[in-house]
Design an enzyme around this catalytic site. Structure first.
Site, PDB file in Angstrom:
ATOM      1  N   HIS A  22      31.305  60.823  33.824  1.00 16.55           N
ATOM      2  CA  HIS A  22      32.230  60.271  34.823  1.00 16.55           C
ATOM      3  C   HIS A  22      32.274  61.106  36.099  1.00 16.55           C
ATOM      4  CE1 HIS A  22      34.209  57.137  32.329  1.00 16.55           C
ATOM      5  NE2 HIS A  22      33.609  57.824  31.395  1.00 16.55           N
ATOM      6  N   ASP A  67      33.812  63.703  44.230  1.00 14.60           N
ATOM      7  CA  ASP A  67      34.440  62.862  43.205  1.00 14.60           C
ATOM      8  C   ASP A  67      33.363  61.998  42.582  1.00 14.60           C
ATOM      9  OD1 ASP A  67      36.538  61.683  41.780  1.00 14.60           O
ATOM     10  OD2 ASP A  67      37.795  61.467  43.560  1.00 14.60           O
TER      11      ASP A  67
HETATM   12  P1  ADQ Z   1      39.895  61.048  37.834  1.00 13.79           P
HETATM   13  O1  ADQ Z   1      39.480  62.348  38.426  1.00 13.79           O
HETATM   14  O2  ADQ Z   1      41.109  61.063  37.001  1.00 13.79           O
HETATM   15  O3  ADQ Z   1      38.705  60.371  37.005  1.00 13.79           O
HETATM   16  P2  ADQ Z   1      40.209  58.573  39.529  1.00 13.79           P
HETATM   17  O4  ADQ Z   1      38.924  57.852  39.437  1.00 13.79           O
HETATM   18  O5  ADQ Z   1      40.827  58.516  40.870  1.00 13.79           O
HETATM   19  O6  ADQ Z   1      40.105  60.093  39.142  1.00 13.79           O
HETATM   20  O7  ADQ Z   1      41.191  57.937  38.498  1.00 13.79           O
HETATM   21  C1  ADQ Z   1      42.535  58.275  38.491  1.00 13.79           C
HETATM   22  C2  ADQ Z   1      43.309  57.258  37.662  1.00 13.79           C
HETATM   23  O8  ADQ Z   1      44.575  57.805  37.370  1.00 13.79           O
HETATM   24  C3  ADQ Z   1      43.497  55.955  38.384  1.00 13.79           C
HETATM   25  O9  ADQ Z   1      43.224  54.877  37.511  1.00 13.79           O
HETATM   26  C4  ADQ Z   1      44.975  55.981  38.786  1.00 13.79           C
HETATM   27  O10 ADQ Z   1      45.586  54.727  38.697  1.00 13.79           O
HETATM   28  C5  ADQ Z   1      45.581  56.903  37.758  1.00 13.79           C
HETATM   29  N1  ADQ Z   1      46.679  57.667  38.397  1.00 13.79           N
HETATM   30  C6  ADQ Z   1      46.561  58.494  39.430  1.00 13.79           C
HETATM   31  N2  ADQ Z   1      47.756  58.990  39.775  1.00 13.79           N
HETATM   32  C7  ADQ Z   1      48.640  58.450  38.928  1.00 13.79           C
HETATM   33  C8  ADQ Z   1      50.051  58.575  38.770  1.00 13.79           C
HETATM   34  N3  ADQ Z   1      50.792  59.372  39.542  1.00 13.79           N
HETATM   35  N4  ADQ Z   1      50.621  57.882  37.804  1.00 13.79           N
HETATM   36  C9  ADQ Z   1      49.881  57.084  36.999  1.00 13.79           C
HETATM   37  N5  ADQ Z   1      48.561  56.932  37.101  1.00 13.79           N
HETATM   38  C10 ADQ Z   1      47.941  57.609  38.048  1.00 13.79           C
HETATM   39  C11 ADQ Z   1      37.375  60.733  36.612  1.00 13.79           C
HETATM   40  C12 ADQ Z   1      36.445  61.135  37.763  1.00 13.79           C
HETATM   41  C13 ADQ Z   1      36.423  60.045  38.825  1.00 13.79           C
HETATM   42  C14 ADQ Z   1      36.001  58.725  38.185  1.00 13.79           C
HETATM   43  C15 ADQ Z   1      36.832  58.433  36.953  1.00 13.79           C
HETATM   44  C16 ADQ Z   1      36.300  57.227  36.195  1.00 13.79           C
HETATM   45  O11 ADQ Z   1      36.853  62.370  38.338  1.00 13.79           O
HETATM   46  O12 ADQ Z   1      35.539  60.374  39.873  1.00 13.79           O
HETATM   47  O13 ADQ Z   1      36.203  57.676  39.108  1.00 13.79           O
HETATM   48  O14 ADQ Z   1      36.831  59.529  36.045  1.00 13.79           O
HETATM   49  O15 ADQ Z   1      34.953  57.369  35.905  1.00 13.79           O
END
Ligand code: ADQ
Length: 445
Positions: free
Chosen positions: A145, A353
């Site tokens: 990921h 990211d």
């Molecule tokens: P993350 O680094 O966790 O994922 P991201 O892809 O932005 O980053 O996903 C974050 C998730 O957490 C989103 O679905 C969002 O809705 C949820 N989230 C964020 N803040 C929140 C909050 N305050 N309350 C509830 N939910 C919240 C890792 C990798 C990314 C990649 C994903 C998926 O780092 O680059 O996109 O995996 O492969």
């Protein structure tokens, strides 16, 4: 993880992405329960929200060494452009091996004959070869990921050959971007001298395919949520509470040093300072999700962000109307969607990211066809989201200009860009992503 309401999936891109697919296809999710338990306790399976779960026990000391240590203090920074110094510690590596072995044994015990196993992410990179050694009948896939680093950085890892060798236990390895595939191929050929041609790596007894599978979100779910009455009411309540500003700017991130939260806050403050934005008319909401709080780099990052929020609010706010509304909280998904809808300008500015699902969730929420996404070139999502205002977040001035451009953007251009973003997103949701990966995996044998 266990909450007062019982077991719930922990927040984060991975769970959000896989849950719908698992519910539909059946199959078992094998993973850590979210709380430490004795490493030799027998895992008991249970059923939540349509999915069978089998927890793998991880003890408190393993959590410290395997999870906080090797996974999040060695691999995470190394795989994200070495944004922070990695700790390379042999005890942490040993714990990483032990926990990976435990996952492999658990999987070997539960996987039906000739079935497909899909392993996820950097915490489990050794599982593929460990599992193949015990169960050669299984078809094994792995999805990373996060980014895969360039060979010059990956070489720093003292156990670099082991990691590549174990990943090559797969039939298929999926990455977010073409660059990640190229980086992995370069590491495998440079370090292990394997033969690589046309996305296939030749091992003595099998082939490993490597390819790009950019992850997405459950677009329909977000759109439905965004269209609901409760969301619309919540959205207008949010705007009222913010003092009905002209433009609501929004940031939503795990509080991680890769996400570039500090830079974004500084660029916002600089635009206020220079009179390009105005307190009262322009308001920033920053939601920062608590994450990896035991790791020192994260404690430092949190302290820095919170000091910065305090400084900026102290300088530009007036009583009752802060310029930055900061929440250090995990929010329910429907509240997040209401916030996305309330946001006129979404700021997604990571230094690096894998993909970034927040950018995609924002676009899916904007069923009104309006809203502007400011997106870092260094998010995997930038490859597809070409209609975003793309920016190099390392360039202070460019970031400030991008924010101001988004705020001032004419309605016609906003709608045109959002239409482009939405149409690309609609053609690529998480179900398609999972099907695409699993179809490719099944055809490897
Ligand atoms: P993350 O680094 O966790 O994922 P991201 O892809 O932005 O980053 O996903 C974050 C998730 O957490 C989103 O679905 C969002 O809705 C949820 N989230 C964020 N803040 C929140 C909050 N305050 N309350 C509830 N939910 C919240 C890792 C990798 C990314 C990649 C994903 C998926 O780092 O680059 O996109 O995996 O492969």
């Amino acid at each position: 993880m266990r909450t007062e309401e019982g077991w719930t999936p922990s927040p984060g891109g991975l769970v959000r992405a896989l849950w719908p697919m698992l519910r539909e296809t059946g199959g078992t999710w094998v993973g850590w329960s979210g709380e430490p338990s004795s490493a030799d306790s027998t895992p008991e399976g249970f059923h939540v929200d349509g999915v069978d779960l089998l927890p793998v026990p991880i003890s408190a000391s393993e959590l410290e060494l395997y999870y906080e240590g090797f996974s999040n203090d060695a691999l995470w920074p190394l795989y994200h452009d070495a944004l922070r110094e990695s700790t390379y510690d042999v005890d942490q590596w040993e714990a990483y091996r032990t926990v990976n072995e435990r996952f492999a044994v658990t999987l070997a015990n539960v996987a039906p004959e000739d079935s497909v196993v899909w392993i996820h992410d950097y915490q489990l990179q050794l599982v593929p070869a460990m599992l193949r050694a015990q169960r050669p009948d299984l078809t094994i896939g792995f999805f990373l990921h996060i980014p895969f680093p360039p060979v010059e950085l990956f070489r720093r890892l003292p156990w670099r050959d082991d990691v590549i060798e174990h990943l090559l236990g797969c039939d298929l390895i999926g990455f977010q971007r073409p660059k990640d595939v190229a980086n992995f191929a370069a590491c495998a050929t440079d370090l292990l001298h394997v033969d690589h041609h046309d996305g296939i790596i030749e091992n003595p007894d099998h082939q490993t395919r490597i390819n790009v599978f950019p992850i997405s979100i459950d677009v329909e779910e977000v759109e439905e949520m965004a269209a609901g009455r409760a969301t619309r009411q919540r959205m207008s309540r949010i705007r009222t509470r913010l003092g009905d500003p002209e433009v609501v700017l929004l940031g939503v991130d795990r509080l991680d040093y890769t996400k570039g939260i500090g830079l974004r806050l500084r660029a916002f403050a600089a635009a206020l300072e220079e009179g390009r934005l105005e307190a009262g008319r322009h308001v920033l909401v920053q939601v920062a999700t608590p994450t990896r709080e035991a790791v020192e780099h994260y404690q430092d990052e949190r302290a820095q962000i919170e000091r910065l929020v305090g400084e900026i609010n102290g300088r530009f706010s007036s009583i009752g109307t802060p310029v930055i509304h900061y929440l250090y909280q995990t929010l329910p998904y429907d509240e997040l969607v209401a916030l996305y809808r309330a946001g006129d300008v979404m700021l997604v500015t990571p230094f690096r990211d894998g993909m970034n699902l927040v950018a995609k969730e924002y676009v899916a929420s904007h069923i009104d066809g309006d809203g502007v996404l400011v997106l870092s070139e260094f998010a995997g999502a930038a490859e597809e989201m070409v209609d975003a205002v793309q920016v190099n977040p390392h360039d202070d001035q460019a970031l400030q200009d991008a924010i101001v451009q988004a705020v001032e953007m004419h309605r016609h251009e906003r709608r045109e860009r959002m239409a482009g973003l939405r149409s690309r997103l609609q053609g690529s949701d998480v179900e398609g992503w999972a099907n695409h990966f699993l179809t490719a995996l099944r055809t490897t044998r």
